[in-house]
Design a protein around this motif. Sequence first.
Motif, PDB file in Angstrom:
ATOM      1  N   ALA A 189       1.157  -1.175   0.168  1.00 31.56           N
ATOM      2  CA  ALA A 189       0.107   0.209   0.190  1.00 31.56           C
ATOM      3  C   ALA A 189       0.426   1.261   0.290  1.00 31.56           C
ATOM      4  O   ALA A 189       2.034   1.095   0.410  1.00 31.56           O
ATOM      5  CB  ALA A 189      -0.930  -0.145   1.311  1.00 31.56           C
ATOM      6  N   GLU A 190       0.610   2.377  -0.991  1.00 34.42           N
ATOM      7  CA  GLU A 190       1.336   3.874  -0.207  1.00 34.42           C
ATOM      8  C   GLU A 190       1.283   3.909   1.011  1.00 34.42           C
ATOM      9  O   GLU A 190       2.785   4.901   1.231  1.00 34.42           O
ATOM     10  CB  GLU A 190       0.028   4.880  -1.535  1.00 34.42           C
ATOM     11  CG  GLU A 190      -1.369   5.027  -0.911  1.00 34.42           C
ATOM     12  CD  GLU A 190      -1.298   6.519  -1.161  1.00 34.42           C
ATOM     13  OE1 GLU A 190      -0.266   7.019  -2.036  1.00 34.42           O
ATOM     14  OE2 GLU A 190      -2.891   6.371  -0.970  1.00 34.42           O
ATOM     15  N   MET A 191       0.244   3.832   1.428  1.00 38.72           N
ATOM     16  CA  MET A 191       0.590   4.227   3.470  1.00 38.72           C
ATOM     17  C   MET A 191       1.215   3.385   4.233  1.00 38.72           C
ATOM     18  O   MET A 191       1.731   3.927   4.795  1.00 38.72           O
ATOM     19  CB  MET A 191      -0.523   3.076   3.969  1.00 38.72           C
ATOM     20  CG  MET A 191      -1.006   4.332   5.277  1.00 38.72           C
ATOM     21  SD  MET A 191      -2.507   4.211   6.351  1.00 38.72           S
ATOM     22  CE  MET A 191      -1.751   2.469   6.651  1.00 38.72           C
ATOM     23  N   TYR A 192       2.716   2.309   3.203  1.00 41.53           N
ATOM     24  CA  TYR A 192       3.094   1.321   4.070  1.00 41.53           C
ATOM     25  C   TYR A 192       4.854   1.486   4.161  1.00 41.53           C
ATOM     26  O   TYR A 192       5.006   0.888   3.816  1.00 41.53           O
ATOM     27  CB  TYR A 192       2.954  -0.325   3.524  1.00 41.53           C
ATOM     28  CG  TYR A 192       1.539  -0.473   3.755  1.00 41.53           C
ATOM     29  CD1 TYR A 192       0.204  -0.265   4.518  1.00 41.53           C
ATOM     30  CD2 TYR A 192       1.332  -2.083   3.153  1.00 41.53           C
ATOM     31  CE1 TYR A 192      -0.716  -1.397   5.166  1.00 41.53           C
ATOM     32  CE2 TYR A 192      -0.133  -2.633   3.561  1.00 41.53           C
ATOM     33  CZ  TYR A 192      -0.927  -2.694   4.603  1.00 41.53           C
ATOM     34  OH  TYR A 192      -1.783  -2.319   4.210  1.00 41.53           O
ATOM     35  N   GLY A 193       4.744   3.409   3.913  1.00 39.31           N
ATOM     36  CA  GLY A 193       5.833   3.963   3.682  1.00 39.31           C
ATOM     37  C   GLY A 193       6.749   2.958   2.197  1.00 39.31           C
ATOM     38  O   GLY A 193       6.604   3.790   1.739  1.00 39.31           O
ATOM     39  N   GLU A 194       8.070   2.751   2.959  1.00 39.40           N
ATOM     40  CA  GLU A 194       9.086   1.911   2.338  1.00 39.40           C
ATOM     41  C   GLU A 194       8.984   0.992   2.027  1.00 39.40           C
ATOM     42  O   GLU A 194       9.186  -0.124   1.370  1.00 39.40           O
ATOM     43  CB  GLU A 194      10.462   2.110   2.548  1.00 39.40           C
ATOM     44  CG  GLU A 194      10.919   3.647   2.820  1.00 39.40           C
ATOM     45  CD  GLU A 194      10.828   4.476   1.306  1.00 39.40           C
ATOM     46  OE1 GLU A 194      11.601   4.386   0.165  1.00 39.40           O
ATOM     47  OE2 GLU A 194       9.725   5.940   1.243  1.00 39.40           O
ATOM     48  N   ALA A 195       7.255   0.256   1.642  1.00 45.34           N
ATOM     49  CA  ALA A 195       7.185  -1.161   1.511  1.00 45.34           C
ATOM     50  C   ALA A 195       7.314  -0.927   0.048  1.00 45.34           C
ATOM     51  O   ALA A 195       7.852  -2.013  -0.077  1.00 45.34           O
ATOM     52  CB  ALA A 195       6.038  -1.659   2.693  1.00 45.34           C
ATOM     53  N   GLU A 196       6.798  -0.684  -1.029  1.00 50.05           N
ATOM     54  CA  GLU A 196       6.379  -0.639  -2.081  1.00 50.05           C
ATOM     55  C   GLU A 196       8.434  -0.861  -2.897  1.00 50.05           C
ATOM     56  O   GLU A 196       8.246  -1.790  -3.371  1.00 50.05           O
ATOM     57  CB  GLU A 196       6.019   0.352  -2.578  1.00 50.05           C
ATOM     58  CG  GLU A 196       4.615   0.592  -2.435  1.00 50.05           C
ATOM     59  CD  GLU A 196       3.079   1.223  -3.396  1.00 50.05           C
ATOM     60  OE1 GLU A 196       2.147   1.005  -3.608  1.00 50.05           O
ATOM     61  OE2 GLU A 196       3.888   2.182  -3.256  1.00 50.05           O
ATOM     62  N   PRO A 197       8.517  -0.128  -2.693  1.00 52.11           N
ATOM     63  CA  PRO A 197      10.114  -0.536  -2.893  1.00 52.11           C
ATOM     64  C   PRO A 197      10.733  -1.618  -2.717  1.00 52.11           C
ATOM     65  O   PRO A 197      11.174  -2.601  -3.799  1.00 52.11           O
ATOM     66  CB  PRO A 197      10.994   1.154  -2.669  1.00 52.11           C
ATOM     67  CG  PRO A 197       9.951   2.228  -2.567  1.00 52.11           C
ATOM     68  CD  PRO A 197       8.678   0.643  -1.627  1.00 52.11           C
ATOM     69  N   LEU A 198      10.155  -2.232  -1.541  1.00 50.17           N
ATOM     70  CA  LEU A 198      11.253  -3.900  -1.213  1.00 50.17           C
ATOM     71  C   LEU A 198      10.650  -4.369  -1.929  1.00 50.17           C
ATOM     72  O   LEU A 198      11.294  -5.620  -2.611  1.00 50.17           O
ATOM     73  CB  LEU A 198      11.013  -3.637   0.643  1.00 50.17           C
ATOM     74  CG  LEU A 198      11.951  -2.361   0.912  1.00 50.17           C
ATOM     75  CD1 LEU A 198      11.399  -2.442   2.699  1.00 50.17           C
ATOM     76  CD2 LEU A 198      13.175  -2.986   1.007  1.00 50.17           C
ATOM     77  N   VAL A 199       9.245  -4.215  -1.807  1.00 46.69           N
ATOM     78  CA  VAL A 199       8.342  -4.888  -3.144  1.00 46.69           C
ATOM     79  C   VAL A 199       8.365  -5.241  -4.315  1.00 46.69           C
ATOM     80  O   VAL A 199       9.085  -6.070  -5.284  1.00 46.69           O
ATOM     81  CB  VAL A 199       7.059  -5.404  -3.221  1.00 46.69           C
ATOM     82  CG1 VAL A 199       6.445  -5.822  -3.791  1.00 46.69           C
ATOM     83  CG2 VAL A 199       6.118  -5.306  -1.604  1.00 46.69           C
ATOM     84  N   GLY A 200       9.127  -3.570  -5.004  1.00 50.61           N
ATOM     85  CA  GLY A 200      10.184  -3.889  -6.226  1.00 50.61           C
ATOM     86  C   GLY A 200      10.904  -4.219  -6.546  1.00 50.61           C
ATOM     87  O   GLY A 200      11.100  -5.257  -7.806  1.00 50.61           O
TER      88      GLY A 200
END
Length: 279
Positions: free
Chosen positions: A49-60
Motif C-alpha cells: 500500500a502507499e501508506m506502508y512507507g518504503e514497503a513498495e520499493p522493497l516489493v519492487g
Amino acid sequence: MRSRTFGGTARAVPVVGQGTWHLDQADPAAAIATLRAGLEAGMTHIDTAEMYGEAEPLVGAAIAGRRDAVFLVSKVVPGNASRAGVVAACERSLKRLGTDRLDAYLLHWPGRHPLAETIAGFDALRQAGKILAWGVSNFDVADLDAALAIAGPGQIACNQVLYHLQERAIEHAVLPWCQRNGVALVGYSPFGSGDFPDPRSPGGRVLARIAEAHGITSRAVAVAFLTRAEGSFTIPKTARPERARENAAAGAITLSPKDLAALDAAFPRGPRPRSLPML
C-alpha cells in the motif's frame, strides 16, 4: 499450495499470500530475501500500500525479473481517492514498485470522497491497463452494498479485512456477503497484533496439538483455519525467510472437521459488533 479464483478476476491465486505492513521497519536485505523466499514457496500474492512507507520499493526489488509470476496488490489511502487522485496515486505506486500494472488496486478504507468518484478512477485505470481489477478494504456490509450499487455485479474483486483467531467478526455478515456476491475475502493480520495465543493458554494448547498432528507450526494451523471458507485468502507478514516458508506450508493443509470444531470452540467468534473492527 492451494489456489482459488480471486473474486471475479478469473485468476487462480494462492490462498496464502504475503503482507507488507511494517516491512519497511526490517533490514531491507532481509525483507527482500523473505519476500523472495515466500515467492519460491508459492506465496505469489503480495499485498502492499502507499501508506506502508518504503514497503513498495522493497516489493519492487523483490519481484524484479519475476513480475509476471506475481499477483500484485496495492492500496490508495482515502484522502487520495478522488477520481483524479486515484489515478495519480496509482501512478506513484507503480513507479515505486517498478512495474507498469497492478493486478488489483484497493481503496484502503471508506473515506470522505464519494465512492462513485473513487470507482470512476479505478475504471479509468483499468481502461488504461494500469490495473487489472479493483477492490476495497475494511468495508462493512453497508459499504459493500453501496459499492455494489454503483459498480454493478462482478466488479469488486475483493474486500480486505481484519481476520484472526481472536477477531472473527467478519464471519457474521461480511464473509457471507462476499461469498454471495463472488467477492474474494482477504484477511489481514492473521496472527493478531502481537497477541498470538500463548502456547501455555488453553487455545494455545489446542493449536499445538493440531500442529503436531499435521507436522506444521501453530501459526500455520491458524492460517489454515482462516482460509477454510470458500473464497477466503490471507496475507501474513514476516521479515524472516524461515517463517515465510512456515506460512506457505499452511496453504497445503486441509484441517479435518474435528480440527475445525476444536479451533472453533477454543476461539469462538463471539457476538456481531456494531462496527467492523479494523487496524
